[in-house]
Design a protein around this motif. Sequence first.
Motif, PDB file in Angstrom:
ATOM      1  N   GLY A  34       0.826  -1.201   0.000  1.00  0.00           N
ATOM      2  CA  GLY A  34       0.000   0.000   0.000  1.00  0.00           C
ATOM      3  C   GLY A  34       0.854   1.242   0.000  1.00  0.00           C
ATOM      4  N   LYS A  35       0.291   2.306   0.531  1.00  0.00           N
ATOM      5  CA  LYS A  35       0.962   3.599   0.533  1.00  0.00           C
ATOM      6  C   LYS A  35       2.383   3.472   1.087  1.00  0.00           C
ATOM      7  N   GLY A  36       3.335   3.934   0.289  1.00  0.00           N
ATOM      8  CA  GLY A  36       4.726   3.932   0.710  1.00  0.00           C
ATOM      9  C   GLY A  36       5.511   2.683   0.365  1.00  0.00           C
ATOM     10  N   THR A  37       4.828   1.601  -0.048  1.00  0.00           N
ATOM     11  CA  THR A  37       5.548   0.398  -0.458  1.00  0.00           C
ATOM     12  C   THR A  37       6.349   0.728  -1.711  1.00  0.00           C
ATOM     13  N   LYS A  38       7.618   0.370  -1.716  1.00  0.00           N
ATOM     14  CA  LYS A  38       8.478   0.636  -2.867  1.00  0.00           C
ATOM     15  C   LYS A  38       8.519  -0.604  -3.757  1.00  0.00           C
ATOM     16  N   VAL A  39       7.998  -0.438  -4.986  1.00  0.00           N
ATOM     17  CA  VAL A  39       7.853  -1.556  -5.909  1.00  0.00           C
ATOM     18  C   VAL A  39       8.705  -1.306  -7.149  1.00  0.00           C
ATOM     19  N   LEU A  40       9.496  -2.299  -7.510  1.00  0.00           N
ATOM     20  CA  LEU A  40      10.303  -2.261  -8.722  1.00  0.00           C
ATOM     21  C   LEU A  40       9.786  -3.334  -9.669  1.00  0.00           C
ATOM     22  N   PHE A  86      10.304   5.761 -14.547  1.00  0.00           N
ATOM     23  CA  PHE A  86      10.646   4.759 -15.550  1.00  0.00           C
ATOM     24  C   PHE A  86      12.026   5.045 -16.114  1.00  0.00           C
ATOM     25  N   ILE A  87      12.841   3.987 -16.170  1.00  0.00           N
ATOM     26  CA  ILE A  87      14.242   4.115 -16.565  1.00  0.00           C
ATOM     27  C   ILE A  87      14.550   3.109 -17.667  1.00  0.00           C
ATOM     28  N   ALA A  88      15.151   3.602 -18.748  1.00  0.00           N
ATOM     29  CA  ALA A  88      15.608   2.723 -19.831  1.00  0.00           C
ATOM     30  C   ALA A  88      17.055   2.342 -19.539  1.00  0.00           C
ATOM     31  N   SER A  89      17.257   1.108 -19.080  1.00  0.00           N
ATOM     32  CA  SER A  89      18.598   0.655 -18.716  1.00  0.00           C
ATOM     33  C   SER A  89      18.556  -0.818 -18.353  1.00  0.00           C
ATOM     34  N   ASP A  90      19.725  -1.389 -18.217  1.00  0.00           N
ATOM     35  CA  ASP A  90      19.881  -2.677 -17.570  1.00  0.00           C
ATOM     36  C   ASP A  90      19.806  -2.383 -16.067  1.00  0.00           C
ATOM     37  N   VAL A  91      18.834  -2.930 -15.396  1.00  0.00           N
ATOM     38  CA  VAL A  91      18.594  -2.604 -13.984  1.00  0.00           C
ATOM     39  C   VAL A  91      19.821  -2.849 -13.114  1.00  0.00           C
ATOM     40  N   PHE A  92      20.627  -3.823 -13.475  1.00  0.00           N
ATOM     41  CA  PHE A  92      21.759  -4.178 -12.626  1.00  0.00           C
ATOM     42  C   PHE A  92      22.940  -3.218 -12.782  1.00  0.00           C
ATOM     43  N   LEU A  93      22.843  -2.288 -13.710  1.00  0.00           N
ATOM     44  CA  LEU A  93      23.856  -1.242 -13.845  1.00  0.00           C
ATOM     45  C   LEU A  93      23.526  -0.019 -12.999  1.00  0.00           C
ATOM     46  N   LEU A  94      22.336   0.017 -12.442  1.00  0.00           N
ATOM     47  CA  LEU A  94      21.859   1.169 -11.676  1.00  0.00           C
ATOM     48  C   LEU A  94      22.168   0.975 -10.195  1.00  0.00           C
ATOM     49  N   LYS A  95      23.354   1.310  -9.802  1.00  0.00           N
ATOM     50  CA  LYS A  95      23.811   1.077  -8.424  1.00  0.00           C
ATOM     51  C   LYS A  95      22.967   1.832  -7.394  1.00  0.00           C
ATOM     52  N   GLU A  96      22.374   2.960  -7.799  1.00  0.00           N
ATOM     53  CA  GLU A  96      21.579   3.753  -6.856  1.00  0.00           C
ATOM     54  C   GLU A  96      20.275   3.060  -6.458  1.00  0.00           C
ATOM     55  N   LEU A  97      19.915   1.983  -7.139  1.00  0.00           N
ATOM     56  CA  LEU A  97      18.685   1.257  -6.808  1.00  0.00           C
ATOM     57  C   LEU A  97      18.896   0.150  -5.780  1.00  0.00           C
ATOM     58  N   ARG A  98      20.140  -0.113  -5.432  1.00  0.00           N
ATOM     59  CA  ARG A  98      20.414  -1.192  -4.477  1.00  0.00           C
ATOM     60  C   ARG A  98      19.758  -0.933  -3.120  1.00  0.00           C
ATOM     61  N   HIS A  99      19.188  -1.996  -2.570  1.00  0.00           N
ATOM     62  CA  HIS A  99      18.598  -1.993  -1.228  1.00  0.00           C
ATOM     63  C   HIS A  99      17.476  -0.964  -1.079  1.00  0.00           C
ATOM     64  N   GLN A 100      16.699  -0.751  -2.136  1.00  0.00           N
ATOM     65  CA  GLN A 100      15.654   0.270  -2.127  1.00  0.00           C
ATOM     66  C   GLN A 100      14.230  -0.264  -2.078  1.00  0.00           C
ATOM     67  N   PHE A 101      14.016  -1.532  -2.404  1.00  0.00           N
ATOM     68  CA  PHE A 101      12.658  -1.979  -2.693  1.00  0.00           C
ATOM     69  C   PHE A 101      12.117  -3.008  -1.708  1.00  0.00           C
ATOM     70  N   ASP A 102      10.805  -2.881  -1.474  1.00  0.00           N
ATOM     71  CA  ASP A 102      10.081  -3.840  -0.648  1.00  0.00           C
ATOM     72  C   ASP A 102       9.636  -5.036  -1.476  1.00  0.00           C
ATOM     73  N   LEU A 103       9.474  -4.810  -2.778  1.00  0.00           N
ATOM     74  CA  LEU A 103       8.896  -5.811  -3.650  1.00  0.00           C
ATOM     75  C   LEU A 103       9.442  -5.645  -5.064  1.00  0.00           C
ATOM     76  N   ILE A 104       9.742  -6.758  -5.714  1.00  0.00           N
ATOM     77  CA  ILE A 104      10.158  -6.752  -7.119  1.00  0.00           C
ATOM     78  C   ILE A 104       9.185  -7.614  -7.907  1.00  0.00           C
ATOM     79  N   VAL A 105       8.701  -7.054  -9.012  1.00  0.00           N
ATOM     80  CA  VAL A 105       7.824  -7.765  -9.933  1.00  0.00           C
ATOM     81  C   VAL A 105       8.622  -8.083 -11.194  1.00  0.00           C
ATOM     82  N   CYS A 106       8.522  -9.321 -11.657  1.00  0.00           N
ATOM     83  CA  CYS A 106       9.142  -9.751 -12.924  1.00  0.00           C
ATOM     84  C   CYS A 106       8.089 -10.559 -13.677  1.00  0.00           C
ATOM     85  N   HIS A 107       7.382  -9.930 -14.573  1.00  0.00           N
ATOM     86  CA  HIS A 107       6.331 -10.607 -15.336  1.00  0.00           C
ATOM     87  C   HIS A 107       6.813 -10.827 -16.761  1.00  0.00           C
ATOM     88  N   ASP A 108       6.816 -12.071 -17.193  1.00  0.00           N
ATOM     89  CA  ASP A 108       7.293 -12.426 -18.538  1.00  0.00           C
ATOM     90  C   ASP A 108       8.747 -12.008 -18.744  1.00  0.00           C
TER      91      ASP A 108
END
Length: 131
Positions: A34-40, A86-108
């Motif tokens: 819900g409110k405040g949940t960080k979703v990638l 929204f970011i156009a990139s390989d997610v694993f090159l974005l070091k600033e995203l490390r340890h930021q998310f409560d939930l990761i979605v990977c659909h297809d």
Amino acid sequence: MQSRQLNRRQYFNELATTSEKYFIPYIKRYRQVGKGTKVLEIGCGDGGNLLPFSRMGCDVVGVDMAEGRIRDARKFFQENGAKGRFIASDVFLLKELRHQFDLIVCHDVIEHIDDKEEFMHKCKQLLKTRG
């Protein structure tokens, strides 16, 4: 490719509906969302899966390597009055995203990854301690 995948707005709306009706209720069985949940979303495409999360007050970030899909995601979110990054990139090159998310979605996405074990290891680096 099906005609619904060629009509990006229709596909966006279908993904948003699926996410709202199926993904979110399933996830809520295991954790509060819900409110405040960080979703990638890794491989977010046009961002349709993230729209219901955004409407719930989640902080959503979508990453996809296809710049055209990211442009569409920004446009569709704006048309829906929704907030998202929204970011156009390989997610694993974005070091600033490390340890930021409560939930990761990977659909297809996972079926396109050769080294799934390494992929999951890298995903873990993007999650908060209790993500």
